[in-house]
Design an enzyme around this catalytic site. Sequence first.
Site, PDB file in Angstrom:
ATOM      1  N   LEU A  92      -1.829  29.534  60.408  1.00  0.00           N
ATOM      2  CA  LEU A  92      -1.383  28.786  61.583  1.00  0.00           C
ATOM      3  C   LEU A  92      -1.492  29.685  62.796  1.00  0.00           C
ATOM      4  O   LEU A  92      -0.928  30.785  62.772  1.00  0.00           O
ATOM      5  CB  LEU A  92       0.118  28.512  61.452  1.00  0.00           C
ATOM      6  CG  LEU A  92       0.644  27.316  60.720  1.00  0.00           C
ATOM      7  CD1 LEU A  92       2.159  27.370  60.760  1.00  0.00           C
ATOM      8  CD2 LEU A  92       0.155  26.034  61.382  1.00  0.00           C
ATOM      9  N   HIS A  93      -2.196  29.279  63.812  1.00  0.00           N
ATOM     10  CA  HIS A  93      -2.181  30.105  65.023  1.00  0.00           C
ATOM     11  C   HIS A  93      -2.469  29.332  66.298  1.00  0.00           C
ATOM     12  O   HIS A  93      -2.349  29.863  67.379  1.00  0.00           O
ATOM     13  CB  HIS A  93      -3.174  31.258  64.904  1.00  0.00           C
ATOM     14  CG  HIS A  93      -4.609  30.816  65.030  1.00  0.00           C
ATOM     15  ND1 HIS A  93      -5.253  30.151  64.021  1.00  0.00           N
ATOM     16  CD2 HIS A  93      -5.493  30.919  66.037  1.00  0.00           C
ATOM     17  CE1 HIS A  93      -6.494  29.882  64.406  1.00  0.00           C
ATOM     18  NE2 HIS A  93      -6.671  30.322  65.624  1.00  0.00           N
ATOM     19  N   ARG A  94      -2.884  28.046  66.178  1.00  0.00           N
ATOM     20  CA  ARG A  94      -3.250  27.307  67.399  1.00  0.00           C
ATOM     21  C   ARG A  94      -2.025  27.133  68.284  1.00  0.00           C
ATOM     22  O   ARG A  94      -0.949  26.745  67.793  1.00  0.00           O
ATOM     23  CB  ARG A  94      -3.746  25.907  67.063  1.00  0.00           C
ATOM     24  CG  ARG A  94      -4.966  25.892  66.265  1.00  0.00           C
ATOM     25  CD  ARG A  94      -6.155  25.253  66.936  1.00  0.00           C
ATOM     26  NE  ARG A  94      -7.296  25.744  66.217  1.00  0.00           N
ATOM     27  CZ  ARG A  94      -8.133  26.673  66.645  1.00  0.00           C
ATOM     28  NH1 ARG A  94      -8.023  27.158  67.858  1.00  0.00           N
ATOM     29  NH2 ARG A  94      -9.109  27.104  65.880  1.00  0.00           N
ATOM     30  N   ASP A 110      -4.908  25.546  60.504  1.00  0.00           N
ATOM     31  CA  ASP A 110      -5.387  24.961  61.758  1.00  0.00           C
ATOM     32  C   ASP A 110      -6.603  25.729  62.269  1.00  0.00           C
ATOM     33  O   ASP A 110      -7.001  25.599  63.421  1.00  0.00           O
ATOM     34  CB  ASP A 110      -4.261  24.887  62.805  1.00  0.00           C
ATOM     35  CG  ASP A 110      -3.658  26.241  63.135  1.00  0.00           C
ATOM     36  OD1 ASP A 110      -4.206  27.279  62.723  1.00  0.00           O
ATOM     37  OD2 ASP A 110      -2.619  26.258  63.835  1.00  0.00           O
TER      38      ASP A 110
END
Length: 365
Positions: A206-208, A285
């Site tokens: 997850l990083h967006r 993501d």
Amino acid sequence: MAIRLINVVGARPNLMKIAPLMGAYGLDDSFEPVLVHTGQHYDANMSALFFEQLGIPRPDVNLGVGSGSHAEQTAAIMQAFDRILDADRADAVVVVGDVNGTLACSLVAAKRKIPVVHIEAGLRSFDRDMPEEINRILTDSISDLLFCTEQSAVDNLVKEGARLERIHLVGNLMIDALMSHRQHAEASSILEDLDLIAGGFTVVTLHRPSNVDRREVLSRILDALEEIGRDGPIVLPAHPRTVQRLQEFGFHKRIADSPNFLLVEPLGYLEFLKLMANAAVVLTDSGGIQEETTVLGVPCLTLRDNTERPVTVSMGTNQIVGTDPEKILRAYRSVRSSPREPSSPPYWDGKAASRIIPILRTAFS
Ligand code: UD1
């Protein structure tokens, strides 16, 4: 005279794309490649480790721009790259993917009338809230050669008016990297290190900004993950932005209290490849992971409302599930109980670099 190509990388997902290309230049003395690192990603486990594991030569130049707002990063890269082009001859500038350096360097080159080659051209999420979508559209519009990974990208470029002779469907360099390192990755001890059993755990990335920068969205995703954690371990190699947000929002404790949640540092390429290949399900993501799981045959649930890589849905293992916990859990339960099938979209065969090389030779010699 050899063809002098200035190749640009900056962020982690660029590295697995440039690696096979740098390797292919090395086998052909028509080329004199130069490698420029913008310095957007600078932590050892976001950059240097990937150079080492993927066998990428040391960058000839590091622009050292570091972190900042999009405008700051893009402007700093433009100024520093402009000075590189002042000092160096370039027959073309080669950019990959959709990060800020991709746009910054193509803009500098195009204004100097140096041909721009965009690798991974034409992908469109049709979601301009994603900074990468802006980078893709603008880079493609000023590129002279457009190398595509899938047919949808070719179609998008044609609709936008790109000239057909500039567009080449060549396959996927990231899959070239995966295929050439798959066996080597098997030697990684990551499963033992994290006490995991093959096929018995979930991997999450997850990083967006759209997922991690808003407290309520991140909280909803964690709700779903806590539920999935009842089935077995969840490994989350956390991107620096995600770590920052988990701390800021006070979610670190929530994760620490969940017995099955393994929050770990970002992993190397080989460790992550081994982890992904042995996961029951991957939730992500990221763009690249949608592609890698397709080839590995591992179910992928994409925590976004769209994808710029539709072939991973039509031919691969990917499902777009968004961030609603109910929807995530429904998809998770359904993929856990269905058989897995690796699949290869056209030209995702490990030979993208060898298709790109002759096109570059013809274009610039
Ligand atoms: C960038 C790309 C994104 C890609 C992602 C992969 C753009 C617009 N975005 O996003 O497309 O999916 O890389 O990782 O270019 N940080 C560190 N150490 C580092 C790098 C960053 O601690 O080595 C921290 C900084 O606090 C920074 C934050 O991470 O503010 C985010 O980094 P940034 O370079 O802004 O973009 P990414 O979110 O990584």
